[in-house]
Design an enzyme around this catalytic site. Structure first.
Site, PDB file in Angstrom:
ATOM      1  N   TYR A  59       0.856  -1.193   0.000  1.00 31.52           N
ATOM      2  CA  TYR A  59       0.000   0.000   0.000  1.00 31.52           C
ATOM      3  C   TYR A  59       0.878   1.224   0.000  1.00 31.52           C
ATOM      4  CZ  TYR A  59      -5.028   0.191   0.042  1.00 31.52           C
ATOM      5  OH  TYR A  59      -6.334   0.238  -0.366  1.00 31.52           O
ATOM      6  N   GLU A  61      -0.327   4.922  -0.575  1.00 31.51           N
ATOM      7  CA  GLU A  61      -1.082   6.144  -0.876  1.00 31.51           C
ATOM      8  C   GLU A  61      -0.148   7.343  -0.771  1.00 31.51           C
ATOM      9  OE1 GLU A  61      -5.655   5.291   0.619  1.00 31.51           O
ATOM     10  OE2 GLU A  61      -4.286   6.433   1.870  1.00 31.51           O
ATOM     11  N   ASP A 205      -5.262  13.883 -25.461  1.00 32.87           N
ATOM     12  CA  ASP A 205      -5.485  12.506 -25.019  1.00 32.87           C
ATOM     13  C   ASP A 205      -4.751  11.603 -26.005  1.00 32.87           C
ATOM     14  OD1 ASP A 205      -6.255  10.064 -24.156  1.00 32.87           O
ATOM     15  OD2 ASP A 205      -8.422  10.434 -24.249  1.00 32.87           O
ATOM     16  N   THR A 231      -2.180   6.199 -22.149  1.00 29.40           N
ATOM     17  CA  THR A 231      -2.174   4.847 -21.578  1.00 29.40           C
ATOM     18  C   THR A 231      -0.744   4.326 -21.696  1.00 29.40           C
ATOM     19  OG1 THR A 231      -2.597   3.765 -23.684  1.00 29.40           O
ATOM     20  CG2 THR A 231      -4.528   4.357 -22.348  1.00 29.40           C
ATOM     21  N   LYS A 234      -0.903   0.468 -24.815  1.00 26.27           N
ATOM     22  CA  LYS A 234      -1.230   0.348 -26.239  1.00 26.27           C
ATOM     23  C   LYS A 234       0.086   0.204 -27.011  1.00 26.27           C
ATOM     24  CE  LYS A 234      -5.774   2.320 -25.478  1.00 26.27           C
ATOM     25  NZ  LYS A 234      -6.764   3.388 -25.736  1.00 26.27           N
ATOM     26  N   ARG A 240      -1.069  -2.553 -18.355  1.00 29.73           N
ATOM     27  CA  ARG A 240      -2.346  -1.846 -18.439  1.00 29.73           C
ATOM     28  C   ARG A 240      -2.336  -0.702 -17.438  1.00 29.73           C
ATOM     29  NH1 ARG A 240      -6.513  -2.746 -21.161  1.00 29.73           N
ATOM     30  NH2 ARG A 240      -5.175  -4.244 -22.176  1.00 29.73           N
TER      31      ARG A 240
HETATM   32  C1  LIG Z   1      -7.777   3.782 -24.865  1.00 30.87           C
HETATM   33  C2  LIG Z   1      -8.203   5.202 -24.719  1.00 30.87           C
HETATM   34  C3  LIG Z   1      -8.609   5.727 -23.480  1.00 30.87           C
HETATM   35  C4  LIG Z   1      -8.887   4.870 -22.271  1.00 30.87           C
HETATM   36  O1  LIG Z   1      -7.940   4.024 -21.797  1.00 30.87           O
HETATM   37  P1  LIG Z   1      -8.402   2.894 -20.733  1.00 30.87           P
HETATM   38  O2  LIG Z   1      -7.098   2.446 -20.175  1.00 30.87           O
HETATM   39  O3  LIG Z   1      -9.142   1.853 -21.486  1.00 30.87           O
HETATM   40  O4  LIG Z   1      -9.260   3.553 -19.712  1.00 30.87           O
HETATM   41  C5  LIG Z   1      -8.891   7.073 -23.393  1.00 30.87           C
HETATM   42  N1  LIG Z   1      -8.785   7.876 -24.457  1.00 30.87           N
HETATM   43  C6  LIG Z   1      -8.415   7.421 -25.670  1.00 30.87           C
HETATM   44  C7  LIG Z   1      -8.309   8.379 -26.807  1.00 30.87           C
HETATM   45  C8  LIG Z   1      -8.123   6.064 -25.839  1.00 30.87           C
HETATM   46  O5  LIG Z   1      -7.766   5.628 -27.053  1.00 30.87           O
END
Ligand SMILES: *Cc1c(COP(=O)(O)O)cnc(C)c1O
Length: 412
Positions: A59, A61, A205, A231, A234, A240
């Protein structure tokens, strides 16, 4: 320790053969079908090892040096490594590596900059916006007033004039650039200019392209955006999870927006695995990988076009392709099911300015497996033969097995 070893680890198999079989089944599925989901990849055995480490028990935090729990000395080292590597990799002044996912990163970015009821300008969902960009089913659509820009009906490219006009009309508090389906590079300088003109924050994003950015195969949003959300699982090929990059002036607001505002304890094993992935992504080998991902996507887009599919924007700059399979007599949803049965795993997606759904696919995972521009026409040919039906389609599952057997994702 190879992955084979980890999954068949005697401990798990002896204690829980039922679950061990499930993991083995998933490993087989991943190794014997084609992983064409644009958001997926194969992490390295080193990343998987960090995920399975005893840091999962800790843990922690708070942030390094300021935790709400004892015994965090080593967790602090892991998180500092991850943060420093992320900052170096992306040339960012600040990195938060605690966001549990891409969606959590976006939630935290909004929390850092916005108040409920604020207006946000983002790519509309039917045009490739993510759920967190204003879907009524998501917190974003419930708590903020989203206005959607779109892509041009002819070219499929983002309509920059519309972005500017909507920004001037609605005076949003933030503009979001980034998409789940847009296959082209974004013009970050343009979005920055519009944001500055109307006094809005710019949130990038970059969940999809951040791995290409790490490898120098896509332009970086970091110099332009106030906050970059991403993320790590990807194209970046890590565990993840999510990540947020920003300038020093927003560092404290971003950190507080993650913890304690939207999250509790950090997932330290995942953060350790993020550090491993950032280390990998800083290598020449990863840069070469990122460029191969794009070369493969271009080759696959061209081959799909040659097979008769209509590829959105006529191609791709990234790992991602969206295409309309209608000329082969099938819509995206039906196509996804038929392809899955033949061992080609991909998504269907909304097509801008269309009632039918299309297909979305990417080359991050198959490139990690070692497939190259020679294999892309083979993949396109298999896909098209399944959608056309007939005798070749019946053979496709076996052909997929043969192709994937030549490119095992993990050592056997
Ligand atoms: C994949 C993605 C997310 C979300 O990612 P998660 O890990 O699935 O929550 C947010 N914005 C965009 C543009 C994405 O391609």
């Amino acid at each position: 320790m190879t992955v084979t070893h980890a999954l068949e680890a005697d401990v798990l198999r002896r204690q829980d053969p039922e679950l061990a079989d499930v993991l083995l089944g998933e490993r087989e599925r991943q190794a014997t079908t084609l992983q064409l989901i644009a958001a997926e990849n194969f992490t390295s055995p080193a990343v998987l090892a960090a995920l399975g480490s005893p840091l999962a028990n800790k843990y922690a935090e708070g942030y390094p040096g300021a935790r709400h729990h004892g015994g965090c000395e080593i967790a602090d080292v892991a998180e500092r490594l991850a943060v420093d590597r992320a900052k170096d990799l992306f040339g960012a002044e600040h990195a938060n590596v605690q966001a549990h996912s891409g969606s959590s990163a976006v939630l935290a970015a909004y929390a850092a900059l916005l108040r409920p009821g604020d207006t946000v300008l983002a790519l509309g969902l039917p045009h490739g916006g993510h759920l967190t960009h204003g879907s009524p089913a998501n917190f974003s659509g419930r708590w903020f007033d989203f206005v959607g820009y779109g892509v041009d009906a002819e070219s499929g490219l983002i309509d920059h004039e519309q972005v500017r006009t909507l920004a001037r009309t609605h005076r949003p508090k933030a503009i979001v650039c980034g998409s789940i389906a847009y296959p082209r590079h974004l013009d970050h300088a343009f979005f920055r200019e519009v944001a500055d003109e109307v006094g809005a924050y710019l949130i990038a994003d970059a969940a999809h392209p951040i791995g290409l950015v790490a490898g120098g195969a896509a332009p970086s949003p970091v110099p332009y955006a106030d906050i970059v959300c991403a993320t790590t699982h990807k194209v970046l090929r890590g565990p993840r999870g999510g990540m947020i990059l920003c300038g020093a002036e927003l560092a404290e607001r971003v950190d507080r927006a993650v913890f304690p505002f939207t999250q509790g304890g950090a997932q330290m094993h995942t953060i350790a695995a993020k550090a491993v992935a950032f280390g990998e992504a800083a290598t020449e080998a990863f840069a070469a990988y990122a460029h191969r991902v794009v070369a493969n996507a271009r080759a696959l887009a061209a081959a799909l076009t040659a097979e008769g599919l209509v590829v959105t924007t006529g191609g791709t700059d990234t790992h991602l392709i969206t295409a309309d399979p209608a000329p082969l007599g099938v819509d995206g949803r039906t196509a996804r099911g038929r392809l899955a049965a033949a061992g080609l795993v991909l998504d269907c997606c909304a097509l801008p300015h269309a009632d039918v759904r299309g297909l979305r696919l990417g080359t991050a995972a198959v490139t990690t497996q070692g497939m190259g521009e020679r294999e892309m026409p083979v993949v396109a040919g298999l896909l098209a033969s399944v959608l056309r039906g007939g005798t070749e389609a019946a053979r496709a599952r076996e052909d997929v097995r043969e192709l994937t057997a030549a490119f095992p994702p993990y050592p056997r």
